[in-house]
Scaffold this motif. Structure first.
Motif, short mmCIF file in Angstrom:
data_model
loop_
_atom_site.label_atom_id
_atom_site.label_comp_id
_atom_site.label_asym_id
_atom_site.label_seq_id
_atom_site.Cartn_x
_atom_site.Cartn_y
_atom_site.Cartn_z
N ALA A 139 5.27 2.10 1.40
CA ALA A 139 4.38 3.20 1.88
C ALA A 139 2.95 2.71 2.05
CB ALA A 139 4.62 4.59 1.45
N ASP A 140 2.22 2.94 2.97
CA ASP A 140 0.75 2.80 2.77
C ASP A 140 -0.13 3.47 1.68
OD1 ASP A 140 0.63 2.66 6.32
OD2 ASP A 140 1.20 1.13 4.96
N GLU A 141 -1.11 2.69 1.21
CA GLU A 141 -2.14 3.12 0.23
C GLU A 141 -3.32 2.67 0.68
OE1 GLU A 141 -1.42 5.60 -1.73
OE2 GLU A 141 -3.39 5.50 -2.91
N PRO A 142 -4.45 3.47 0.74
CA PRO A 142 -5.90 2.75 1.19
C PRO A 142 -6.10 2.11 -0.31
CG PRO A 142 -5.95 5.13 0.67
CD PRO A 142 -4.41 4.91 0.80
N PRO A 143 -6.80 1.08 0.10
CA PRO A 143 -7.19 0.25 -1.23
C PRO A 143 -8.32 0.95 -1.99
CG PRO A 143 -8.37 -0.59 0.75
CD PRO A 143 -7.48 0.67 1.27
N TYR A 156 9.65 16.10 -5.34
CA TYR A 156 10.26 14.79 -6.17
C TYR A 156 9.15 14.02 -6.74
CZ TYR A 156 14.16 15.66 -2.85
OH TYR A 156 15.25 16.52 -2.21
N GLN A 157 9.60 13.12 -7.53
CA GLN A 157 8.80 11.82 -8.23
C GLN A 157 9.05 10.58 -7.16
OE1 GLN A 157 9.55 11.55 -12.16
NE2 GLN A 157 10.59 13.66 -12.20
N PHE A 158 8.32 9.72 -6.95
CA PHE A 158 8.48 8.65 -6.02
C PHE A 158 7.51 7.65 -6.17
CE2 PHE A 158 6.45 10.02 -2.44
CZ PHE A 158 6.79 11.50 -2.39
N ASN A 159 7.71 6.40 -5.97
CA ASN A 159 6.70 5.09 -5.78
C ASN A 159 6.65 4.91 -4.45
OD1 ASN A 159 9.10 3.89 -5.42
ND2 ASN A 159 8.85 2.58 -7.22
N ARG A 160 5.98 3.82 -4.10
CA ARG A 160 5.56 3.37 -2.68
C ARG A 160 6.84 2.85 -1.96
NH1 ARG A 160 0.44 -0.29 -2.37
NH2 ARG A 160 0.65 0.03 -0.15
N GLU A 161 7.72 2.39 -2.69
CA GLU A 161 9.09 1.91 -2.16
C GLU A 161 9.95 3.04 -1.70
OE1 GLU A 161 11.14 -1.05 -4.26
OE2 GLU A 161 12.99 -0.90 -3.11
N ILE A 162 10.09 3.78 -2.87
CA ILE A 162 11.06 5.07 -2.57
C ILE A 162 10.27 5.98 -1.39
CG2 ILE A 162 12.24 6.92 -3.50
CD1 ILE A 162 12.93 4.22 -4.34
#
Lengths: 490, 460
Positions: A106-110, A333-339
């Motif tokens: 998932a996208d995340e700004p720098p 839920y809890q998740f990271n960028r991939e999930i």
């Protein structure tokens, strides 16, 4: 060993990212870590252990045509960094041949910045003699009591420095410190039974000020009376009881039955070969009645002093706070960028963590906390609402099944409650239950005065295995009709 | 593996040369590992790392201190020893203070380990997983698992003359297979030395056999059962028991090996049937482990003062009798007993039978494939709690008649052995939970009775 930070590691990061981009990687990150751990332990009047470990190294992670590649090394040179970068690419390429879906994130700004967790006194600047004297002083006080046969005291301190750069423009430096100090005594009962009792001290994302503030010496003076009481306590009668669970026990139940159950990677099966899955499904948001309407649970990586508190996670995602359970209903839920990308969520909530430079970041637990009542409900108030029950203090044994349903916990101290009053200690107790039934049997939570931020240094997950520090804030809480076992009869 | 830039022997000699205190120990640990993980028939993560650390232990009459760090030069090794001494001089006399072990110079100290073939591992993993995923899809199975290959090289030097080295290789493959909609699940694992020892497809076939074992499901209730435990189950329980086998803990009343009635310990007591023999042997073919003590930590199970001491074969339980418990040199001297250090392997001897042959001997009982989340409830009775996992089967008149639900169990490994009725063929085991704790296990499947299933777990 001195750490040439930022300027040198920026050069290494540039080499890593440039090498990987030249070889076709879409996403690259370079993470340098320096981890220092000091562990001291005293047994009776002598020192058992003085260990001080430091580990520095770097990891390069790439996404190449939808496949992760990861390589890590502690060989510190531009040539070694470039070689490690090539290894990460080669690994991604070799696994590209295996059929399967592509990985997206998932996208995340720098983010660019530096953050240091607030610490008043760096524990690594405190003289070792002072720390050792402190542990031996605790033991000396404990051993003055006839009931204490053996005692151990310990002090663990960790300082973690991470430097993260990725191909999206993120560059962050973070430093955080954590500490856990405690002691345990052993007595032998008249029938030869071993009775152990640990103090209620909890680990914290703090510096040495924690040791100074807690007044361990006073706690050590009072501790033998509790141990005597536990030695003399009768064995509990197994049966169904109302439980008032204190925060120093409830945090672990929260960790196991809410924390792990709401990890979205686990729900999707990523941990099925190891830590297990979950009874929670991806369709349960807004549907699953997780607990009663007094159960409100927040996840965060922002709580001051939290063991999972950061400014950015190991995916470069900004730390956040969000709801997991609202008035008993599952809301997150809890998740990271991939999930996040797998589920089509717009953004990660920042749950990526690697426990060392040699491991790939995986989804790990943020701080997860049961919210107190806004009313000033005390533990005594909760106890007064119990006719036949037990009040539990401190954690000990724990175990839960692969879907986070069937659990069994013990504790440090157990007090009978009869007609709204404490009626002496009992021992040899475990409580067993089912997560959904347990949290739906919660009829009251304590107010802010009962709230304690507890936690652990060593939550385990993943293959290869990783450990993560995590905090759980919780008030005391009252649960009806919980199954209590006598462990001697098991 | 290649040790970067400098010979470990040079680092060690420099660190010892720099030591000014009463004694010094130094060891280099170089490790490398590579792995691939998968879930739902897809690769999830993969990676490799290499690292080398130097540990130094300074021994002063006023104290000891162990420091560990990555170092990249002889100068840094010297600096690390100086820091350790500075701390040791102010840390207070240790509980296990003793003379350092006086050792000799082993020819192994000059050896270099073989280079791992990382590329070959990932090719092997890639080919194996492609085949597994293809076969799994054909069987409408979802597979989840992990494959790892790793090497360690340890070089040890002490100021009392020990010079030795040990090179270790290990590989692991574990796979969980679930049927459509995850209604049923099973697991199989392998342990080897090199990844080429592994046969991942064989594990998938084993999973498929277990899933075919019965198409019926029968709900069973909590209670005491006669059980056939797989080697994996036995290995996990034995590892937990081994961690309790310190003589000091027994003498202090802290473990199941304490004599609660008379005080002291249970050495010499018959604690299980005479066909139970539990031992360790660092030289056992296929289960080789480090043949000398290396540690930077002191506890009831180990002592920094024992670094370099050879580890000899030892019988822990012989013909059902508790013969030895783990001792350090300092504690053994205090108690007037022989030294029996912790060894990194365990062997429970067995008979001839396979698990299914043992099943045929059971009239009513359960066959258990794996155990999980095993935690201590009471060290004095060694009462453990945990779950069954990935395969529990109902036995009736020597046949598997149905698959059943999982359970939470509360059981002691000492009771497991005490109530053993038969043991099968002893082979290298892959513990489901404790495969990564550094203890190699050879174990048989076991028939035991009185296994306490405390409650039903609906988890798969």
């Amino acid at each position: 060993m001195t750490i040439p930070l930022t300027s040198t590691w920026q050069e290494m990061a540039d080499i890593a990212i440039a090498t990987c981009r030249q070889l076709g990687a879409g996403f690259v990150d370079f993470r340098f870590e320096d981890l220092r751990k000091q562990q001291l332990e005293a047994k009776e009047v002598q020192i058992e252990r003085v260990n001080d470990f430091r580990s520095s190294g770097y990891a390069i992670r790439v996404l190449l045509d939808g496949r992760w590649g990861f390589a890590a090394s502690n060989e510190m040179s531009p040539v070694a960094v470039a070689n490690t970068a090539r290894r990460a690419i080669a690994i991604a390429k070799s696994l590209k041949m295996v059929t399967g879906c592509e990985v997206h994130i998932a996208d995340e700004p720098p983010h660019v910045g530096a953050w240091q967790a607030p610490v008043e006194e760096d524990p690594f600047s405190v003289d070792i003699e002072e720390k050792i004297d402190h542990l031996l002083e605790i033991n000396k006080i404990l051993l003055e009591a006839k009931v204490v046969k053996h005692c151990n005291s310990w002090l663990d301190q960790v300082k973690e420095i991470k430097y993260l750069v990725n191909s999206e423009g993120t560059e962050t430096t973070q430093e955080r410190t954590r500490i856990q100090a405690n002691f345990e005594t052993t007595a032998i009962g008249p029938d030869g039974q071993l009775i152990r009792l640990r103090s209620d001290a909890v680990p914290a994302g703090k510096g040495y000020e924690y040791v100074r503030e807690y007044d361990f010496l006073k706690v050590a003076e009072e501790h033998p009376h509790l141990l005597e009481e536990k030695v003399a306590a009768p064995s509990v009668d197994a049966g169904s009881y109302d439980l008032v669970v204190g925060p120093t026990n409830l945090w672990l139940t929260i960790h196991e039955s809410i924390g792990h159950a709401t990890e979205l990677d686990r729900i999707l099966g990523y941990e099925a070969n190891y830590a297990g899955t979950s009874f929670v499904t991806t369709r349960d948001i807004g549907q699953l009645r997780y607990g009663s309407d007094v159960v409100n649970v927040i996840a965060d990586r922002t709580q001051p002093g939290g063991l999972s508190t950061v400014a950015w996670d190991d995916d470069g995602v900004e730390a956040q706070e969000w709801s997991l359970i609202t008035e008993g209903l599952l809301t997150g839920y809890q998740f990271n960028r991939e999930i996040a990308a797998v589920q089509g969520f717009g953004r990660s909530v920042g749950c990526a963590f690697a426990d060392s430079w040699q491991h790939i970041p995986i989804q790990r637990m943020p701080n997860i906390s049961l919210q107190p009542s806004s009313d000033d409900i005390s533990i005594e108030d909760l106890i007064s609402d119990v006719k036949n029950g037990i009040y539990i203090v401190g954690d000990d044994s724990w175990s839960i099944d692969m879907k986070r349903l069937n659990f069994q916990f013990t504790g440090q101290r157990f007090y009978r409650i009869r007609n709204g009053k404490l009626a002496g200690m009992v021992k040899n107790l475990a409580y067993q239950g089912n997560t959904i039934q347990f949290w739906n049997s919660c009829v009251a939570v304590g107010g802010p005065s009962t709230y304690v931020l507890c936690g652990a240094f060593n939550c385990g997950k993943g293959q290869p295995g990783q450990v993560a520090p995590v905090s759980h804030g919780t008030p005391a809480a009252l649960f009806r009709n919980v199954n209590v076992l006598n462990t001697d009869e098991e | 593996m290649t040790l970067p830039g400098h010979a470990p022997q040079d680092l060690l000699e420099a660190a010892l040369e720099a030591a000014r205190c009463d004694g010094a120990i130094a060891y280099v640990h170089a490790s490398s590992a590579r792995n691939v993980r998968f879930a739902s028939n897809k690769v999830t993560t993969s990676g490799e790392f290499r690292k080398e650390t130097l540990s130094v232990i300074a021994i002063c009459k006023d104290g000891t201190c162990a420091l560990r760090s990555e170092v990249s030069s002889v100068e840094e090794a010297v600096e690390l020893m100086g820091q350790a001494e500075h701390i040791a001089m102010r840390s207070g006399p240790p509980a296990d203070a003793y003379a350092l072990y006086e050792g000799t110079h082993s020819p192994r100290f000059e050896a270099t380990p073989t280079q791992p073939h990382s590329e070959d591992f990932f090719d092997f993993a890639s080919d194996s997983l492609e085949a597994i995923f293809r076969d799994a899809r054909a069987l409408t199975l979802d597979t989840f698992g992990y494959i790892e290959d790793a090497e360690d090289a340890i070089y040890l030097a002490t100021s009392s003359g020990c010079r030795d080295a040990w090179f270790d290789e290990r590989s692991h493959f574990g796979i969980t297979a679930r049927t459509d909609q995850w209604k049923r699940s099973t697991w199989s694992g392998q342990t080897g030395t090199k990844f080429s020892d592994l046969d991942p497809i064989k594990s998938l076939e084993r999973c498929s056999q277990l899933l075919d074992i019965s198409s019926l499901h029968q709900q069973m209730s909590p209670g005491q059962y006669r059980v056939v435990l797989s080697r994996s189950c036995v290995a996990d329980m034995l590892i937990w028991m081994y961690w309790l086998m310190a003589l000091r803990d027994a003498n202090e009343g802290k473990s199941v090996f304490a004599d609660r009635k008379l005080g002291g310990n249970r050495l010499g007591d018959a604690i299980c049937p005479p066909f139970i023999n539990l031992r360790s042997d660092p030289q056992l073919a296929g289960l080789e482990c480090i043949p000398f003590v290396v540690t930077s930590t002191s506890s009831s199970l180990e002592s920094v003062f024992d670094n370099g001491m050879p580890v000899e074969p030892v019988m822990w339980i012989e013909n059902g009798s508790l013969e030895n418990l783990v001792t350090t040199r300092s504690y053994a001297a205090k108690e007037g007993v022989k030294v029996t250090p912790f060894t990194q392997n365990l062997i429970l001897d067995g008979g001839q039978s396979s698990s299914m042959e043992l099943v045929r001997e059971v009239e009513h009982g359960l066959l258990i494939n794996c155990l999980w989340y095993i935690r201590m409830v009471d060290p004095q009775s060694a009462l453990l709690t945990g779950l069954t996992r990935d395969g529990v089967y109902v036995i009736k008149d020597g046949e598997i008649v149905a698959e059943t639900n999982n359970f939470r169990f509360n059981m002691s490994p000492v009771e497991m052995l005490a109530r053993a009725e038969n043991v099968g063929e002893s082979r290298i085991a892959t513990p489901r939970e404790f495969d990564d704790v550094g203890i190699r296990v050879q174990a048989p499947p076991i028939v035991t009775n009185g296994w306490h299933m405390s409650s039903v777990s609906d988890a798969l």
